[in-house]
Design an enzyme around this catalytic site. Sequence first.
Site, mmCIF file in Angstrom:
data_model
loop_
_atom_site.group_PDB
_atom_site.id
_atom_site.type_symbol
_atom_site.label_atom_id
_atom_site.label_comp_id
_atom_site.label_asym_id
_atom_site.label_seq_id
_atom_site.Cartn_x
_atom_site.Cartn_y
_atom_site.Cartn_z
ATOM 1 N N HIS A 37 0.346 -1.439 -0.026
ATOM 2 C CA HIS A 37 -0.388 -0.309 -0.175
ATOM 3 C C HIS A 37 1.141 1.196 -0.145
ATOM 4 C CE1 HIS A 37 -3.215 -2.779 2.333
ATOM 5 N NE2 HIS A 37 -3.338 -2.212 1.407
ATOM 6 N N GLN A 61 -18.408 -6.762 -0.914
ATOM 7 C CA GLN A 61 -17.047 -7.410 -1.696
ATOM 8 C C GLN A 61 -16.664 -9.132 -1.091
ATOM 9 O OE1 GLN A 61 -14.211 -4.616 -2.031
ATOM 10 N NE2 GLN A 61 -12.806 -6.152 -1.432
#
Length: 281
Positions: A37, A61
Site C-alpha cells: 500500500h 465484496q
Amino acid sequence: MQLLTEIARVRQFVGENRRQGKSIGFVPTMGYLHEGHLELMRQARRQCDVVIISIFVNPLQFGPSEDFNRYPRDLERDLKLAATVPVDAVFYPEAAEMYPPGYSTHVDVTGLTDCLCGRSRPGHFRGVATVVTKLFNIVQPDRAYFGQKDAQQVLVIRRLVEDLNLPLEIVTVPTVREADGLAMSSRNVYLSPPERAAAPVIYQSLLNARDAVRQGEKNVTRLEELVQRQISSAPGAQIDYCEIRALPNLERIQQISGPALLAVAVRFGQTRLIDNIVLEG
Ligand code: PAF
C-alpha cells in the site's frame, strides 16, 4: 494529515484543492496497511499534488462465508504509516455513510469477472466495482493507484473506467514482495508459522513457469501442470485455481503467443492467497 469520515467533508477538501489547481492522487485500501500500500501512496505522492487514501473494509465484496468480520483492522497503526509517506487526507467512512438504508445500486462488469477470483468468489467483483465507482465519484481523482497483485481487479477497474467514461487515469504498481518472494497482503497475518514458511512456494512456482516459457515451453496445459505440481508439493497448500489466460481480456488460450497472465489462488488452512505473473509470448 486530515481524517475525514464524511463524504461531504471529502468533497469540500477536494474542492478547495481543485480551486488551487492541484492534481489529486487516490489510493483506495481496506486498511491494515503494508509496504505494498505504501508503495502505491509513494507513487501517488511523486505524481500528484495532493494524495488521498481511503480505508474502508467494504462489506459488499465479501461472501457470506468469507473473512469480513475477522479482516484485520488497526486505524491507529494505519494513520501512523500513512503519515510517513506522507498523505494529505484519509477517508475513513462508516458502512452507513457508504451504504445508507435503502441503498440499491450496483456496478456489474461482465465477462472479465466470470473466471479466476470471479468464479471462486461470486459477487466479489460486483462489490469491488460498486465501491470503487462510488469512491471515484466522491474523491474525483486525476489518478488512482492499484497493485498488480490483484491483477484481475485492475483489469475490471480499467474496464469500468473506460465503459463508464470516468475521467481519471488508472496506474498499476508492481507487486511488493517479502524477501522470500511472498506477495505482501494484509491476509498474510493469518498464516501460522508453518504456513508462512511454505507460502513462498507460490512465487517460486510462478518464476519457474516464466523460466520454462523463456526456454521455449508455450503449451498452457503443461505450464499450468508445472505450477500445480510445485505448489501441491508444499505442506498444507490447496490450490483454488491455477490458470493462464490471455491479457487483457482473460480469454482461455492453449498456447502462449502474446502477453498472458498466470494467476493462482492457494489456500493455506483458512487463508486464501493470490499471486500472478505476466508471461510474454
Ligand atoms: O484491493 C482492495 O484493497 C479493495 O478491493 C479495494 C480496491 C480497496 C476496494 O474495496
